[in-house]
Design a protein around this motif. Structure first.
Motif, PDB file in Angstrom:
ATOM      1  N   CYS B 118       0.981  -1.314   0.148  1.00  0.00           N
ATOM      2  CA  CYS B 118      -0.046  -0.041   0.028  1.00  0.00           C
ATOM      3  C   CYS B 118       1.069   1.092   0.031  1.00  0.00           C
ATOM      4  CB  CYS B 118      -0.704   0.055   1.107  1.00  0.00           C
ATOM      5  SG  CYS B 118      -2.082  -1.202   1.124  1.00  0.00           S
ATOM      6  N   ARG B 119       0.334   2.387  -0.588  1.00  0.00           N
ATOM      7  CA  ARG B 119       1.104   3.590  -0.610  1.00  0.00           C
ATOM      8  C   ARG B 119       1.132   4.338   0.976  1.00  0.00           C
ATOM      9  NH1 ARG B 119      -1.113   3.687  -5.472  1.00  0.00           N
ATOM     10  NH2 ARG B 119       0.157   3.847  -7.437  1.00  0.00           N
ATOM     11  N   LEU B 120      -0.076   4.125   1.678  1.00  0.00           N
ATOM     12  CA  LEU B 120      -0.356   4.583   2.826  1.00  0.00           C
ATOM     13  C   LEU B 120       0.592   4.297   3.733  1.00  0.00           C
ATOM     14  CD1 LEU B 120      -3.694   5.638   4.741  1.00  0.00           C
ATOM     15  CD2 LEU B 120      -2.054   4.023   5.960  1.00  0.00           C
ATOM     16  N   ALA B 121       1.245   4.898   4.611  1.00  0.00           N
ATOM     17  CA  ALA B 121       2.110   4.596   5.670  1.00  0.00           C
ATOM     18  C   ALA B 121       1.706   4.727   7.287  1.00  0.00           C
ATOM     19  CB  ALA B 121       3.480   5.343   5.510  1.00  0.00           C
ATOM     20  N   LEU B 122       1.541   3.882   7.825  1.00  0.00           N
ATOM     21  CA  LEU B 122       0.861   3.872   9.113  1.00  0.00           C
ATOM     22  C   LEU B 122       1.687   4.947  10.057  1.00  0.00           C
ATOM     23  CD1 LEU B 122       0.299   0.266   9.954  1.00  0.00           C
ATOM     24  CD2 LEU B 122      -1.425   1.769   9.516  1.00  0.00           C
ATOM     25  N   GLY B 123       0.931   5.917  10.606  1.00  0.00           N
ATOM     26  CA  GLY B 123       1.459   6.631  11.809  1.00  0.00           C
ATOM     27  C   GLY B 123       1.931   5.963  13.143  1.00  0.00           C
ATOM     28  N   PRO B 149     -10.234  -7.724  -7.534  1.00  0.00           N
ATOM     29  CA  PRO B 149     -10.555  -8.970  -6.788  1.00  0.00           C
ATOM     30  C   PRO B 149      -9.309  -9.845  -6.597  1.00  0.00           C
ATOM     31  CG  PRO B 149     -11.693  -9.075  -8.620  1.00  0.00           C
ATOM     32  CD  PRO B 149     -11.020  -7.594  -8.700  1.00  0.00           C
ATOM     33  N   ASP B 150      -8.486  -9.974  -7.669  1.00  0.00           N
ATOM     34  CA  ASP B 150      -7.483 -10.899  -7.580  1.00  0.00           C
ATOM     35  C   ASP B 150      -6.350 -10.663  -6.427  1.00  0.00           C
ATOM     36  OD1 ASP B 150      -8.488 -12.411  -9.456  1.00  0.00           O
ATOM     37  OD2 ASP B 150      -7.482 -11.436 -11.229  1.00  0.00           O
ATOM     38  N   VAL B 151      -6.458  -9.273  -6.078  1.00  0.00           N
ATOM     39  CA  VAL B 151      -5.434  -8.992  -4.975  1.00  0.00           C
ATOM     40  C   VAL B 151      -6.202  -9.168  -3.442  1.00  0.00           C
ATOM     41  CG1 VAL B 151      -4.043  -7.082  -3.910  1.00  0.00           C
ATOM     42  CG2 VAL B 151      -4.312  -7.343  -6.393  1.00  0.00           C
ATOM     43  N   ALA B 152      -5.660  -9.900  -2.617  1.00  0.00           N
ATOM     44  CA  ALA B 152      -6.369 -10.359  -1.551  1.00  0.00           C
ATOM     45  C   ALA B 152      -6.043  -9.566  -0.305  1.00  0.00           C
ATOM     46  CB  ALA B 152      -6.002 -11.683  -1.130  1.00  0.00           C
ATOM     47  N   GLU B 153      -4.898  -8.825  -0.184  1.00  0.00           N
ATOM     48  CA  GLU B 153      -4.715  -7.915   0.899  1.00  0.00           C
ATOM     49  C   GLU B 153      -3.583  -6.849   0.399  1.00  0.00           C
ATOM     50  OE1 GLU B 153      -4.895  -6.811   3.455  1.00  0.00           O
ATOM     51  OE2 GLU B 153      -5.752  -7.877   5.047  1.00  0.00           O
ATOM     52  N   GLY B 154      -3.554  -5.934   1.087  1.00  0.00           N
ATOM     53  CA  GLY B 154      -2.418  -4.971   1.099  1.00  0.00           C
ATOM     54  C   GLY B 154      -1.390  -4.788   2.100  1.00  0.00           C
ATOM     55  N   LEU B 155      -0.244  -4.751   2.055  1.00  0.00           N
ATOM     56  CA  LEU B 155       0.726  -4.730   2.993  1.00  0.00           C
ATOM     57  C   LEU B 155       1.114  -3.107   3.691  1.00  0.00           C
ATOM     58  CD1 LEU B 155       3.310  -7.384   1.915  1.00  0.00           C
ATOM     59  CD2 LEU B 155       1.383  -7.413   3.220  1.00  0.00           C
ATOM     60  N   LEU B 156       1.315  -3.046   4.428  1.00  0.00           N
ATOM     61  CA  LEU B 156       1.530  -1.561   5.417  1.00  0.00           C
ATOM     62  C   LEU B 156       2.996  -1.621   6.003  1.00  0.00           C
ATOM     63  CD1 LEU B 156      -2.038  -1.124   6.753  1.00  0.00           C
ATOM     64  CD2 LEU B 156      -1.121   0.202   5.087  1.00  0.00           C
ATOM     65  N   CYS B 157       3.515  -0.521   5.562  1.00  0.00           N
ATOM     66  CA  CYS B 157       4.790  -0.337   6.307  1.00  0.00           C
ATOM     67  C   CYS B 157       4.402   1.233   7.241  1.00  0.00           C
ATOM     68  CB  CYS B 157       5.907   0.258   5.686  1.00  0.00           C
ATOM     69  SG  CYS B 157       6.579  -0.908   4.723  1.00  0.00           S
ATOM     70  N   ASP B 158       5.223   1.361   8.510  1.00  0.00           N
ATOM     71  CA  ASP B 158       4.962   2.480   9.306  1.00  0.00           C
ATOM     72  C   ASP B 158       5.616   3.759   8.621  1.00  0.00           C
ATOM     73  OD1 ASP B 158       7.624   2.770   9.991  1.00  0.00           O
ATOM     74  OD2 ASP B 158       7.490   1.462  11.786  1.00  0.00           O
ATOM     75  N   SER B 159       5.385   4.680   9.088  1.00  0.00           N
ATOM     76  CA  SER B 159       5.781   6.013   8.669  1.00  0.00           C
ATOM     77  C   SER B 159       7.686   6.092   8.386  1.00  0.00           C
ATOM     78  CB  SER B 159       5.418   7.444   9.201  1.00  0.00           C
ATOM     79  OG  SER B 159       5.866   7.324  10.581  1.00  0.00           O
ATOM     80  N   GLU B 160       8.169   5.354   9.011  1.00  0.00           N
ATOM     81  CA  GLU B 160       9.661   5.167   8.909  1.00  0.00           C
ATOM     82  C   GLU B 160      10.078   4.016   8.224  1.00  0.00           C
ATOM     83  OE1 GLU B 160      10.777   5.212  12.964  1.00  0.00           O
ATOM     84  OE2 GLU B 160      10.403   7.546  13.099  1.00  0.00           O
ATOM     85  N   GLY B 161       8.975   3.513   7.505  1.00  0.00           N
ATOM     86  CA  GLY B 161       9.415   2.611   6.354  1.00  0.00           C
ATOM     87  C   GLY B 161       9.515   1.278   6.921  1.00  0.00           C
ATOM     88  N   ARG B 162       9.247   0.632   8.211  1.00  0.00           N
ATOM     89  CA  ARG B 162       9.361  -0.621   8.591  1.00  0.00           C
ATOM     90  C   ARG B 162       7.799  -1.453   8.421  1.00  0.00           C
ATOM     91  NH1 ARG B 162      11.956   2.217  12.990  1.00  0.00           N
ATOM     92  NH2 ARG B 162       9.981   3.051  13.433  1.00  0.00           N
ATOM     93  N   LEU B 163       8.206  -2.708   7.693  1.00  0.00           N
ATOM     94  CA  LEU B 163       6.973  -3.612   7.736  1.00  0.00           C
ATOM     95  C   LEU B 163       6.040  -3.596   8.809  1.00  0.00           C
ATOM     96  CD1 LEU B 163       8.301  -6.576   5.622  1.00  0.00           C
ATOM     97  CD2 LEU B 163       6.421  -5.103   4.997  1.00  0.00           C
ATOM     98  N   VAL B 164       4.946  -3.740   8.634  1.00  0.00           N
ATOM     99  CA  VAL B 164       4.030  -3.813  10.066  1.00  0.00           C
ATOM    100  C   VAL B 164       2.964  -4.902  10.046  1.00  0.00           C
ATOM    101  CG1 VAL B 164       2.120  -2.548  11.710  1.00  0.00           C
ATOM    102  CG2 VAL B 164       3.961  -1.394  10.546  1.00  0.00           C
ATOM    103  N   GLU B 165       2.042  -4.889   8.947  1.00  0.00           N
ATOM    104  CA  GLU B 165       0.923  -5.940   8.631  1.00  0.00           C
ATOM    105  C   GLU B 165       0.333  -5.633   7.481  1.00  0.00           C
ATOM    106  OE1 GLU B 165      -1.495  -4.521  12.079  1.00  0.00           O
ATOM    107  OE2 GLU B 165      -2.035  -2.648  11.025  1.00  0.00           O
ATOM    108  N   ALA B 166      -0.739  -6.405   7.127  1.00  0.00           N
ATOM    109  CA  ALA B 166      -1.748  -6.470   6.143  1.00  0.00           C
ATOM    110  C   ALA B 166      -2.981  -5.271   6.623  1.00  0.00           C
ATOM    111  CB  ALA B 166      -2.058  -7.275   5.441  1.00  0.00           C
ATOM    112  N   THR B 167      -3.718  -4.954   5.882  1.00  0.00           N
ATOM    113  CA  THR B 167      -4.843  -3.962   6.330  1.00  0.00           C
ATOM    114  C   THR B 167      -5.696  -4.839   7.443  1.00  0.00           C
ATOM    115  OG1 THR B 167      -6.597  -4.665   4.877  1.00  0.00           O
ATOM    116  CG2 THR B 167      -5.156  -3.018   4.046  1.00  0.00           C
TER     117      THR B 167
END
Lengths: 280, 280
Positions: B118-123, B149-167
Motif C-alpha cells: 500500500c502507499r499509505l504508511a501507518l502513523g 478482486p485478485d489482490v487479496a490484501e495490502g501490506l502496510l509499513c510505518d511512516s519510517e519504512g518498517r513492515l507492520v501488517e496487512a490491512t
C-alpha cells in the motif's frame, strides 16, 4: 431543540471512526464561520471518499439549533457497511446532529490560561492531516494526562518532535514581531478559526520545536467555539513551569481579530465583561 | 440470532472511536482463541482506561452466536459523554455485539494469495500500538487503494519504512530457516492468531524493511477468522510483480499450526477440501 439520533451497530463511524465531524458556534440560529466549516467538511469528504450531504440540508441546521448561544455538533459517517474495511458498494452516508447550549469562559479570555505539554506524541499521517475525522483516540489519551482544573489545555508535538496543536485547539505565537502557527501537513486538525485568522493576518505556518514557545512574545490557543485564550503560563508534562507571560496589548490584538470572527467581545469592557485586572 | 443494537449520538465510540473491538471465530457456539481475544480486550481496556465488562457477560456471548460457523463481533465503547475529549466523570462502558454467518476461503488457503504494498504508511503511535481500537481510518484508506478482486490484501509499513501488517491480517515470513513477523510496538494490531503462533513456535518479532519479503523463502498472512493464507505473489503499489513463490511443504507447516488453533483443515485433503493442484 436538541436532536441527536444514534447510529446502528453496523455504522462505519462507530466501527472504524470512518467519518467526520464539525462543531459550530451558533448564535440565535446563525452559524459563525459556517463557510469555513462547510469547506473543511467538503475537504474531508473528498479525502475520505464520502459523498458530501446537500448544502441545503446542511444550511438548514443552524436555524434549528435553538435560541441563544449554542454549539451545533454534526457528525457525518460513511453509513452502514458489512464486516471488513473495504468500502461498501453503495454507501449511504449518515448525517447526525445535536445542538447544546454553550457558555464561553470570559475569565480565560481576559486572564489567560495555563497550559502544559503532553507526553503523547501525535502519529504522522499526511493522508488524514488537517481533517476533523472521527479517529480521535490520540486527543482523548492526551486530554487524560492531567486532571488539574487550573490547566486549561495540553500541547501536542508529532512523533518527530514538532509542535502541532493543543488537544482541542490550535496554537499561535508571536516571535520577532511575526505571528506563527504550526503547519498541519502531517497531523493535527486545521481549525476554522485558525483558517480565518491565517487568511486575515497572513499568519505563517512553520515547523517548530516546542522550545520556540519559551522565547515567544505571546502564545495563544483558539478554536471556533471557545474563542482565543492567551497563555499566561506554560508547564512541562510534569507540571513544572517553563515560561510565563504578562498579558498585554500584543495579546489583545490577535484576540480582537479572533473574536470579531466569532461575534465575541473584542475587549474585556465590551458586552459587560469584567475588567482586565492583570493588565496595566 | 444476530443482535446488533446501536449506540446514541453521544457515544464516545461514535464520537471519537473511543473504544475497542474483537472479531471472534465461533463454531457451533464455541469460540476459538477466546482467551487470547479476552486478553487483548483486557489489555486495551487497561491502556484506554475503560472498565472491562464482566467475564461472565462476555463468556456468554459465543453460546448465543448461533449454530455453524460464525463471526462474533463485539464492540466496547467508553459509553456516553459530554462534548469534548475529557473523560466522563462516571463513564458507563457500552458493550454491543453481532454474530453473522461466515464461510472462509479454501481457495486462498490452498492456492495462496496475491498481495500488494500500500502507499499509505501507518502513523507511529506506541500508546495505541497492538490494540484493536476503533480508530481504523488508516486501514479503511489503505484498503481503498485497490479494487482488483485478485489482490487479496495490502501490506502496510510505518511512516519510517518498517513492515507492520496487512490491512486486516498479520504478516509472517521465513528467511534462512527462521520464522519472523513484524514487531508491533509502534503501530499495528496484535492479532490473536499471531499471538498463538508466536507462543507455540517462537516466531521472532523483528524490525524489517519491505524488501525482506522479496528474499523470503515463504510469506503468509493470517488472522483468527480467515486462517492462514500463503502468499504466491507480491506486487508493488502500482501492481507490478516484485516476487512470486511456488507453494510447498514449508508453507503448509505453518498453515497446519495455524489451522490447528482455529479448527480449520490442516491440509487440502482434510474435511473434503479440494486438492492442492498447484503443488508437486
Amino acid at each position: 431543540m436538541a436532536v441527536g439520533e444514534g447510529v446502528p451497530f453496523d455504522d462505519r463511524g462507530l466501527a472504524y471512526g470512518d467519518g467526520l465531524f464539525e462543531t459550530v458556534l451558533v448564535r440565535d440560529g446563525v452559524a459563525t464561520l459556517w463557510e469555513a466549516h462547510m469547506a473543511r467538511l467538503a475537504r474531508g469528504c473528498e479525502r475520505l471518499g464520502i459523498a458530501m450531504p446537500s448544502r441545503s440540508a446542511l444550511d438548514a441546521l443552524p436555524g434549528r439549533a435553538g435560541a441563544g448561544l449554542r454549539v451545533l455538533k454534526l457528525t457525518l459517517t460513511r453509513g452502514s457497511g458489512g464486516r471488513g474495511y473495504r468500502l461498501p458498494d453503495s454507501p449511504a452516508p449518515r448525517l447526525r446532529w445535536r445542538a447544546t447550549p454553550f457558555a464561553p469562559s470570559p475569565e480565560r479570555w481576559w486572564q489567560g490560561v495555563r497550559v502544559r505539554h503532553c507526553r503523547l506524541a501525535l502519529g504522522i499521517q499526511p493522508r488524514l492531516a488537517g481533517l476533523k475525522h472521527l479517529n480521535r483516540l490520540e486527543n482523548v489519551m492526551a486530554r487524560a494526562e492531567w486532571q488539574d482544573p487550573d490547566v486549561a489545555e495540553g500541547l501536542l508535538c508529532d512523533s518527530e518532535g514538532r509542535l502541532v496543536e493543543a488537544t482541542s485547539m490550535n496554537l499561535f505565537w508571536r516571535r520577532d514581531g511575526r505571528l506563527e502557527t504550526p503547519g498541519l501537513a502531517r497531523c493535527g486538525v486545521a481549525g476554522t478559526l485558525r483558517d480565518g485568522l491565517c487568511r486575515r493576518l497572513g499568519i505563517q505556518e512553520v515547523d517548530a520545536a516546542p522550545e520556540v514557545l519559551e522565547d515567544a512574545e505571546a502564545v495563544w490557543l483558539g478554536n471556533a467555539v471557545q474563542g482565543l485564550w492567551p497563555v499566561h503560563r506554560l508547564d512541562d508534562a510534569r507540571g513544572r513551569m517553563l515560561a510565563c507571560w504578562r498579558l498585554g496589548s500584543v495579546h489583545r490584538e490577535l484576540q480582537a481579530e479572533a473574536h470579531a470572527l466569532l461575534g465575541y467581545p473584542r475587549h474585556a469592557g465590551e458586552a459587560g465583561q469584567r475588567d482586565e485586572e492583570d493588565e496595566a
